[in-house]
Enzyme design. Structure first.
Site, PDB file in Angstrom:
ATOM      1  N   GLU A 163       1.015  -1.291  -0.112  1.00  0.00           N
ATOM      2  CA  GLU A 163      -0.072  -0.115   0.149  1.00  0.00           C
ATOM      3  C   GLU A 163       0.669   1.346   0.037  1.00  0.00           C
ATOM      4  O   GLU A 163       0.647   1.920   0.654  1.00  0.00           O
ATOM      5  CB  GLU A 163      -0.987  -0.007   1.111  1.00  0.00           C
ATOM      6  CG  GLU A 163      -1.854  -1.093   1.122  1.00  0.00           C
ATOM      7  CD  GLU A 163      -2.709  -1.546   2.446  1.00  0.00           C
ATOM      8  OE1 GLU A 163      -2.678  -0.655   3.133  1.00  0.00           O
ATOM      9  OE2 GLU A 163      -3.404  -2.809   2.468  1.00  0.00           O
ATOM     10  N   ASN A 211       1.981  -5.404  -3.075  1.00  0.00           N
ATOM     11  CA  ASN A 211       0.455  -5.518  -2.660  1.00  0.00           C
ATOM     12  C   ASN A 211      -0.169  -4.319  -2.388  1.00  0.00           C
ATOM     13  O   ASN A 211       0.162  -3.519  -1.664  1.00  0.00           O
ATOM     14  CB  ASN A 211       0.648  -6.560  -1.519  1.00  0.00           C
ATOM     15  CG  ASN A 211      -0.613  -7.077  -0.976  1.00  0.00           C
ATOM     16  OD1 ASN A 211      -1.475  -7.680  -2.029  1.00  0.00           O
ATOM     17  ND2 ASN A 211      -1.043  -6.925   0.159  1.00  0.00           N
ATOM     18  N   HIS A 247     -10.715  -6.257  -1.690  1.00  0.00           N
ATOM     19  CA  HIS A 247     -11.552  -5.950  -0.383  1.00  0.00           C
ATOM     20  C   HIS A 247     -12.955  -5.441  -1.227  1.00  0.00           C
ATOM     21  O   HIS A 247     -12.823  -4.095  -1.500  1.00  0.00           O
ATOM     22  CB  HIS A 247     -11.013  -5.182   0.463  1.00  0.00           C
ATOM     23  CG  HIS A 247      -9.853  -5.812   1.234  1.00  0.00           C
ATOM     24  ND1 HIS A 247      -9.989  -6.848   2.052  1.00  0.00           N
ATOM     25  CD2 HIS A 247      -8.518  -5.631   1.478  1.00  0.00           C
ATOM     26  CE1 HIS A 247      -9.031  -7.276   2.687  1.00  0.00           C
ATOM     27  NE2 HIS A 247      -8.083  -6.493   2.250  1.00  0.00           N
ATOM     28  N   GLU A 279      -6.135 -10.904  -0.769  1.00  0.00           N
ATOM     29  CA  GLU A 279      -7.094 -10.524   0.590  1.00  0.00           C
ATOM     30  C   GLU A 279      -8.692 -10.352   0.209  1.00  0.00           C
ATOM     31  O   GLU A 279      -9.338  -9.644   0.592  1.00  0.00           O
ATOM     32  CB  GLU A 279      -6.510  -9.289   1.037  1.00  0.00           C
ATOM     33  CG  GLU A 279      -4.966  -9.059   1.316  1.00  0.00           C
ATOM     34  CD  GLU A 279      -4.642  -8.017   2.014  1.00  0.00           C
ATOM     35  OE1 GLU A 279      -5.622  -7.157   2.568  1.00  0.00           O
ATOM     36  OE2 GLU A 279      -3.540  -7.665   2.151  1.00  0.00           O
ATOM     37  N   ASP A 281     -12.335 -10.638   0.276  1.00  0.00           N
ATOM     38  CA  ASP A 281     -13.649 -10.483   1.004  1.00  0.00           C
ATOM     39  C   ASP A 281     -14.653  -9.713   0.166  1.00  0.00           C
ATOM     40  O   ASP A 281     -14.350  -8.777  -0.518  1.00  0.00           O
ATOM     41  CB  ASP A 281     -13.202 -10.268   2.372  1.00  0.00           C
ATOM     42  CG  ASP A 281     -12.307  -9.109   2.838  1.00  0.00           C
ATOM     43  OD1 ASP A 281     -12.681  -8.026   1.878  1.00  0.00           O
ATOM     44  OD2 ASP A 281     -11.860  -8.906   3.737  1.00  0.00           O
TER      45      ASP A 281
HETATM   46  O1  G3I Z   1      -3.557  -8.248  18.987  1.00  0.00           O
HETATM   47  C1  G3I Z   1      -4.147  -6.998  19.634  1.00  0.00           C
HETATM   48  C2  G3I Z   1      -4.721  -7.067  20.970  1.00  0.00           C
HETATM   49  O2  G3I Z   1      -3.523  -7.723  21.884  1.00  0.00           O
HETATM   50  C3  G3I Z   1      -5.200  -5.733  21.694  1.00  0.00           C
HETATM   51  O3  G3I Z   1      -5.822  -6.122  22.948  1.00  0.00           O
HETATM   52  C4  G3I Z   1      -6.347  -5.191  20.589  1.00  0.00           C
HETATM   53  C5  G3I Z   1      -6.721  -3.814  21.128  1.00  0.00           C
HETATM   54  O4  G3I Z   1      -6.999  -3.053  20.077  1.00  0.00           O
HETATM   55  O5  G3I Z   1      -5.540  -5.405  19.337  1.00  0.00           O
HETATM   56  C6  G3I Z   1      -5.144  -6.380  18.810  1.00  0.00           C
HETATM   57  O6  G3I Z   1      -4.428  -5.948  17.587  1.00  0.00           O
HETATM   58  C7  G3I Z   1      -5.430  -5.690  16.548  1.00  0.00           C
HETATM   59  C8  G3I Z   1      -5.142  -6.821  15.439  1.00  0.00           C
HETATM   60  O7  G3I Z   1      -5.858  -6.399  14.009  1.00  0.00           O
HETATM   61  C9  G3I Z   1      -5.121  -7.844  15.973  1.00  0.00           C
HETATM   62  O8  G3I Z   1      -6.571  -8.522  16.173  1.00  0.00           O
HETATM   63  C10 G3I Z   1      -5.164  -4.380  15.975  1.00  0.00           C
HETATM   64  O9  G3I Z   1      -5.553  -3.238  16.982  1.00  0.00           O
HETATM   65  C11 G3I Z   1      -5.852  -4.138  14.841  1.00  0.00           C
HETATM   66  O10 G3I Z   1      -5.634  -2.981  14.220  1.00  0.00           O
HETATM   67  C12 G3I Z   1      -5.565  -5.010  13.881  1.00  0.00           C
HETATM   68  O11 G3I Z   1      -6.192  -4.795  12.613  1.00  0.00           O
HETATM   69  C13 G3I Z   1      -5.761  -5.355  11.404  1.00  0.00           C
HETATM   70  C14 G3I Z   1      -5.298  -4.368  10.231  1.00  0.00           C
HETATM   71  O12 G3I Z   1      -4.680  -4.895   9.226  1.00  0.00           O
HETATM   72  C15 G3I Z   1      -4.308  -3.477  10.752  1.00  0.00           C
HETATM   73  O13 G3I Z   1      -4.438  -2.160  10.045  1.00  0.00           O
HETATM   74  C16 G3I Z   1      -6.704  -6.331  10.889  1.00  0.00           C
HETATM   75  O14 G3I Z   1      -6.805  -7.534  11.850  1.00  0.00           O
HETATM   76  C17 G3I Z   1      -6.173  -7.030   9.490  1.00  0.00           C
HETATM   77  O15 G3I Z   1      -6.929  -8.020   9.038  1.00  0.00           O
HETATM   78  C18 G3I Z   1      -5.944  -5.993   8.421  1.00  0.00           C
HETATM   79  O16 G3I Z   1      -5.319  -6.381   7.367  1.00  0.00           O
HETATM   80  C19 G3I Z   1      -5.032  -5.600   6.280  1.00  0.00           C
HETATM   81  C20 G3I Z   1      -3.829  -5.903   5.568  1.00  0.00           C
HETATM   82  O17 G3I Z   1      -2.810  -6.138   6.551  1.00  0.00           O
HETATM   83  C21 G3I Z   1      -3.493  -5.242   4.423  1.00  0.00           C
HETATM   84  N1  G3I Z   1      -4.576  -4.847   3.572  1.00  0.00           N
HETATM   85  C22 G3I Z   1      -5.808  -4.308   4.267  1.00  0.00           C
HETATM   86  C23 G3I Z   1      -6.000  -5.491   5.531  1.00  0.00           C
HETATM   87  C24 G3I Z   1      -7.534  -4.872   6.155  1.00  0.00           C
HETATM   88  O18 G3I Z   1      -7.399  -3.839   6.520  1.00  0.00           O
END
Ligand code: G3I
Length: 358
Positions: A163, A211, A247, A279, A281
């Site tokens: 990105e 990507n 997405h 990715e 969905d």
């Molecule tokens: O694991 C911590 C946890 O310990 C904590 O208590 C909690 C509190 O907010 O956060 C948890 O981390 C979260 C993590 O996902 C795991 O669940 C983060 O806050 C959250 O921001 C994170 O989001 C991820 C996101 O990327 C971050 O920008 C999503 O799961 C993930 O699906 C998403 O994936 C991205 C790809 O990497 C790139 N392309 C877009 C895609 C969707 O946004």
């Protein structure tokens, strides 16, 4: 001797007929053919069928069972991102990635790495450090090297840079580009190039991908990525493929709106690049049968696009069960994006993919 065996067979059949009934034996319906799986159906097209995964969910038996039986690849959804894998300047944490790798190895699955250079999930220690560009370059070079070496020979592909472009095709302002950047602020894709060169030097065998999202169609962003890819190929910068995230949102996307996607994929393939759908969905604002049906036709159309394009080697969903999806956390009132529901039941979307693969 031959005649004796023949007669003995007839006698045995007569015996079974008398005791168990001839009609039942002759007319019993054949047992239903076992339903195929995505991974088996995709094999016929030499497509690797993947999903994002998280090690914490492996405690759920249904999660494990579906992951192993339906998919031939997994990709850590978060556990190899900078903030997770490199939480302190001198500390790396490979625990989540290692658990996923070991699961994949014991179920004959590939693992794709995500991601080495991204503006999100950058750790606090790094964003507040006030590095000079030269110092930041060393941080990033060492990070790429350490993470790729840990997984060398085990992860076959990496999203090296994720990105880096804005929707209008300009470079995104990020810590790696120009805030302060690794030394190429204002230099367009030079910093991306540097990251790919470090990645190739760290693990020469890994397939290296750029990507991004909203690049499925021909638009300003995919044009900019195409220009970068063409330039990189012409100058021997080690770029092996492009990841198209996919997405999708049922409010804005439908199979007709994917009209320029095949052409878009074709132009990247013509550069000799591998194409991965990374990715996939399709988020919905309700889980009604009508919405699930329209969602299924999008899953079907995207799968067909991959099947029809020989350079498309990977078709990967961003998770597989609505129980563990990033969508509701990021889009209020949206959900239902994945091929299995919250109880791990197959949705119409699943059959949309399977149908396109069969
Ligand atoms: O694991 C911590 C946890 O310990 C904590 O208590 C909690 C509190 O907010 O956060 C948890 O981390 C979260 C993590 O996902 C795991 O669940 C983060 O806050 C959250 O921001 C994170 O989001 C991820 C996101 O990327 C971050 O920008 C999503 O799961 C993930 O699906 C998403 O994936 C991205 C790809 O990497 C790139 N392309 C877009 C895609 C969707 O946004």
């Amino acid at each position: 001797m031959r005649g004796f065996r023949f007669n003995a067979q007839i006698l045995a059949s007569l015996f079974l007929c008398i005791f168990f009934g001839c009609r039942a034996r002759v007319n019993a319906p054949a047992p239903p053919a076992p339903e195929s799986t995505l991974r088996v159906a995709a094999e016929a097209h030499r497509i690797t069928i993947g999903t994002a995964a998280h090690s914490r969910y492996l405690r759920e038996p249904e999660y494990e069972a579906v992951l192993a039986s339906e998919f031939s690849q997994l990709e850590p959804e978060n556990e190899l991102k900078f903030a997770v894998v490199h939480p302190a300047p001198d500390r790396y944490d490979f625990s989540g990635g290692d658990v996923l790798l070991s699961f994949a190895e014991s179920h004959d699955m590939l693992v794709r790495g995500h991601t080495l250079v991204w503006h999100r999930q950058v750790p606090q220690w790094l964003s507040s450090a006030h590095h000079t560009p030269a110092q930041l370059a060393m941080v990033l070079r060492d990070h790429i090297k350490r993470v790729m070496l840990h997984y060398a020979g085990k992860l076959y592909a990496w999203d090296v840079v994720n990105e880096a472009f804005n929707d209008d095709g300009s470079m995104r302002t990020t810590v790696w580009y120009d805030q302060p950047g690794i030394g190429y602020a204002g230099g367009g894709t030079r910093y991306v190039e540097q990251a790919f060169r470090w990645a190739r030097a760290s693990d020469p065998k890994a397939h290296l991908f750029y990507n991004d999202y909203d690049t499925e169609q021909i638009n300003a962003k995919s044009d900019a990525i195409y220009a970068m890819a063409k330039d990189f190929k012409a100058r021997g910068v080690p770029l092996d493929g492009i990841g198209f995230q996919f997405h999708l949102d049922l409010r804005f996307d439908n199979p007709n709106k994917l009209a320029s996607t095949a052409e878009n994929m074709r132009r990247f393939a013509a550069l000799g690049l591998e194409i991965n759908i990374t990715e996939l969905d399709v988020r919905l604002s309700d889980g009604s049968p009508a919405s699930l049906h329209s969602q299924a036709s999008l899953y079907h159309a995207v799968t067909k696009l991959c099947v029809a394009q020989p350079a498309c080697k990977v078709l990967q969903a961003w998770g597989f069960t609505d129980k563990h999806s990033w969508i509701p956390g990021f889009f209020p009132n949206m959900d239902w994006g994945l091929p299995f529901d919250k109880d791990y039941k197959k949705k119409p979307a699943y059959y949309g993919m399977l149908g396109a693969l069969q």
